[in-house]
Enzyme design. Structure first.
Site, mmCIF file in Angstrom:
data_model
loop_
_atom_site.group_PDB
_atom_site.id
_atom_site.type_symbol
_atom_site.label_atom_id
_atom_site.label_comp_id
_atom_site.label_asym_id
_atom_site.label_seq_id
_atom_site.Cartn_x
_atom_site.Cartn_y
_atom_site.Cartn_z
ATOM 1 N N GLY A 245 30.340 10.680 51.078
ATOM 2 C CA GLY A 245 31.010 9.697 51.918
ATOM 3 C C GLY A 245 32.465 9.558 51.530
ATOM 4 C CB SER A 246 34.950 6.962 52.312
ATOM 5 O OG SER A 246 34.383 5.775 51.771
ATOM 6 C CB SER A 247 37.734 8.428 47.961
ATOM 7 O OG SER A 247 37.852 9.828 48.113
ATOM 8 C CB VAL A 249 31.765 4.036 50.122
ATOM 9 C CG1 VAL A 249 30.299 3.696 49.888
ATOM 10 C CG2 VAL A 249 32.319 3.202 51.280
ATOM 11 C CD GLU A 267 30.037 17.488 46.683
ATOM 12 O OE1 GLU A 267 31.216 17.654 47.067
ATOM 13 O OE2 GLU A 267 29.497 18.219 45.843
ATOM 14 C CB CYS A 301 34.202 16.811 53.247
ATOM 15 S SG CYS A 301 32.918 18.022 52.942
#
Length: 509
Positions: A245-247, A249, A267, A301
Site C-alpha cells: 500500500g502507501s508509504s 499507511v 511493498e 507501484c
C-alpha cells in the site's frame, strides 16, 4: 436477486449476487458491513455484487482456527506442502479466463493484464513447488573437535498478508505460495474495493484443502477495511505481516508490528525513473515508456512516473512518444484493443484532477492529456508533463497515467535525479554503453531495489526478489531467496564427543 447478463460468468468461480466475505475455518460467513463491488468503467450504474464484510468477531474466530491449524500444517513435510500448492496452481489454471475477467471487471485493468496477473499467481505456485524441495540450510565448520554446526529453517506459524487493489491477487501469490511451502498458514485481507477476487481466489484454495482432508483454516481470508488490517498488525499470533500500500499507511503498520517485535514485509510507494541516454535505441525506449507509463492506467507501484532524457535526443524522444500516445485506445477494459482502462475509484479520478492543478501551479507544461474524460466511469487522459526535476510534485507519487519528462546533460546528473526522490522501487536506463550499464548497476548507480537496462520499469519476473529501498519499505517478495523471510533460522551446534571445549579457546575451570 440475480446477476446482470454481463456478470453471469461469475457463477463459474463461485461468486453470487450476495456473498459472505469471511472464510472462517472452512465456513463462509460475515457479520460486518454490506458493500457493493462496482465496475470502475461505469461505477454504480450497475453494481457487480454485494459482499458482507468481516466483523472483529469474525476475525477472532478465523484467526483462532488458523493458529490451531498451523500446528498441523508445519509438521507436514515440505514436499507434501509443495504438492498442495501445485494443486492450487492447477485449480487456478482451470479457471484462468474467468478469474482474469473478474479481475479486469472489478479492478479496471485491461483483460490481457487481468489474465496475466492470475497467470503470475500460477507461476508462483510452480516456483514454490520446486522450492519446497530446496529449503536448504548450511553445514558450518566448527572450530571445536567433535562438534558440528548447522543451520535449521523452521516455519514461523502464521503469515498475515494485506494486499492492495492494483494487484489484488498477484501480491497474494508472491506471499502465500512461498509462505505455504515454508510451513506457514496464511491469513489474508484483500483490498476493500476488490472483495470478489478475494472470495473467488479463496474458494479455489479452500476446495484444494478440502479435497486433501486438510484443515480449511490453513488459508483464512477476510474482506474488510482498516479495522481488519489493524487487527492483523496488532496480533501477536502473526509473527510476519506483509503489507502492500502507501508509504504513509505502511509506516503505521510497521510501527504497530514493531511494537510487538513482529516482522514486516513492506511493498510501498514507487516513483520510478526511466533514463534514455544519447546512444539509446529510441524506438525500443519509446515502446517501453508507453507500457511503463500507461499500463494499468498508471496504477502499478512500478509505473514509470519520471522520464529522464538526454538533451541530445530529447526532442526526438518526446515527439515519438507524443505520436505513440495518440494511438492509445481508451475504453472498456474488457474490449479487445483497449490499452487504457479506468482508474479504480472515483476518488482516484479526483486525485488525478487535483494533481494536474498542482502540476500546473508548479510550472508544469501539459504536452498531452491532463483532463478527465466525461463518462459514467473513472476515465482520464494519459498525460505527459514537461517540468523541472526540482519541482516538489515530482517527488510525490501521483497514482495515475501521468508522466513527467525531464532533461539532463550527463549520466551522473541523471543518476542524481533518479536517486533524489524518497522512494526507491524500480528504475531503468536505455543505453548501448557497457560503461554506463555497469556504473548504473554498481554502488554509485541507481539506489532502487529493481535496476533494469533496456526494459521498462514494470513487468518484473517472479524469479527475482521484488521490492525496493527507502520509502518503498525495504521488503523483498516472490523469487530468489525471499523465502528466508518466511522462516525462522536456528544456528545449531551439536557436540557428539565426551569433552567440552569452549569457543575462542576459553578455559573455564
Amino acid at each position: 436477486m440475480s446477476f446482470a447478463k454481463d456478470y453471469e460468468f461469475l457463477t463459474e468461480i463461485g461468486i453470487q449476487p450476495r456473498n459472505s466475505g469471511s472464510f472462517v475455518n472452512g465456513v463462509w460467513k460475515g457479520s460486518g458491513s454490506v458493500v457493493s463491488s462496482v465496475n470502475p468503467a461505469n461505477n454504480k450504474f450497475k453494481p457487480i455484487a454485494e459482499v458482507v464484510e468481516a466483523s472483529p468477531q469474525d476475525y477472532e474466530e478465523g484467526m483462532k482456527a488458523c493458529f490451531e491449524a498451523s500446528k498441523i500444517w508445519m509438521q507436514l513435510p515440505a514436499p507434501k506442502r509443495g504438492e498442495i500448492v501445485r494443486q492450487i496452481g492447477d485449480a487456478l489454471r482451470a479457471k484462468l479466463e474467468y478469474l482474469g475477467r473478474l479481475l479486469s471487471l472489478e479492478m479496471g485493468k485491461i483483460l490481457p493484464e487481468g489474465i496475466g496477473e492470475v497467470q503470475e499467481v500460477i507461476d508462483m505456485c510452480d516456483f514454490a513447488v520446486g522450492l519446497s524441495r530446496q529449503l536448504n540450510g548450511s553445514v558450518i565448520p566448527s572450530e571445536r573437535p567433535n562438534h558440528m554446526m548447522l543451520e535449521m529453517w523452521n516455519p514461523l506459524g502464521v503469515v498475515g498478508v494485506i494486499t492492495a487493489f492494483n494487484f489484488p491477487c498477484a501480491v497474494l501469490g508472491w506471499n502465500a505460495c512461498i509462505a505455504l511451502v515454508c510451513g506457514n498458514c496464511v491469513v489474508w485481507k484483500g483490498a476493500p474495493t476488490t472483495p470478489l477476487i478475494t472470495i473467488a481466489m479463496t474458494k479455489l484454495v479452500g476446495e484444494v484443502l478440502e479435497k486433501n482432508n486438510l484443515p480449511a483454516a490453513i488459508f483464512t481470508s477476510f474482506c474488510g477495511g482498516a479495522e481488519i488490517g489493524q487487527a492483523i498488525a496488532k496480533d501477536t499470533r502473526i509473527p510476519l505481516v506483509s503489507f502492500t500500500g502507501s508509504s504513509k499507511v505502511g509506516l503505521s503498520v510497521q510501527q504497530t508490528v514493531s511494537q510487538r517485535f513482529g516482522k514486516c514485509l513492506l511493498e510501498l510507494s514507487g516513483n520510478n525513473a526511466l533514463i534514455v541516454m544519447d546512444d539509446a535505441d529510441i524506438k525500443l525506449a519509446v515502446r517501453s515508456v508507453l507500457f511503463a507509463a500507461v499500463g494499468t492506467a498508471g496504477q502499478r507501484c512500478t509505473t514509470c512516473r519520471r522520464l529522464l532524457v538526454h538533451e541530445k535526443v530529447y526532442d526526438s524522444v518526446v515527439d515519438q512518444l507524443l505520436e505513440a500516445y495518440k494511438q492509445v485506445k481508451i475504453g472498456d477494459p474488457l474490449e479487445k484493443g483497449t490499452l487504457l482502462g479506468p482508474l479504480h475509484t472515483q476518488a482516484s479520478r479526483e486525485n488525478f484532477e487535483n494533481g494536474i492543478k498542482v502540476i500546473k501551479s508548479q510550472g508544469g507544461k501539459i504536452l498531452t492529456g491532463g483532463s478527465v474524460i466525461e463518462s459514467e466511469g473513472n476515465f482520464v487522459q494519459p498525460t505527459i508533463v514537461e517540468i523541472s526535476p526540482s519541482a516538489d510534485v515530482v517527488k510525490e507519487e501521483l497514482f495515475g497515467p501521468v508522466l513527467y519528462v525531464l532533461k539532463f546533460k550527463t549520466f551522473e546528473e541523471a543518476v542524481e535525479i533518479n536517486n533524489s526522490v524518497p522512494q526507491g522501487l524500480s528504475s531503468s536506463v536505455f543505453t548501448r554503453s557497457p560503461e554506463v550499464i555497469f556504473k548504473w548497476i554498481g554502488p554509485k548507480g541507481s539506489d532502487c531495489g529493481i535496476v533494469n537496462v533496456n526494459i521498462p520499469t514494470n513487468g518484473a519476473e517472479i524469479g527475482g526478489a521484488f521490492g525496493g529501498e527507502k520509502g518503498t519499505g525495504g521488503g523483498r517478495e516472490a523469487g530468489s531467496d525471499s523465502w528466508k523471510q518466511y522462516m525462522r533460522r536456528s544456528t545449531c551446534t551439536i557436540n557428539y564427543g565426551s569433552e567440552l571445549p569452549l569457543a575462542q579457546g576459553i578455559n573455564f575451570g
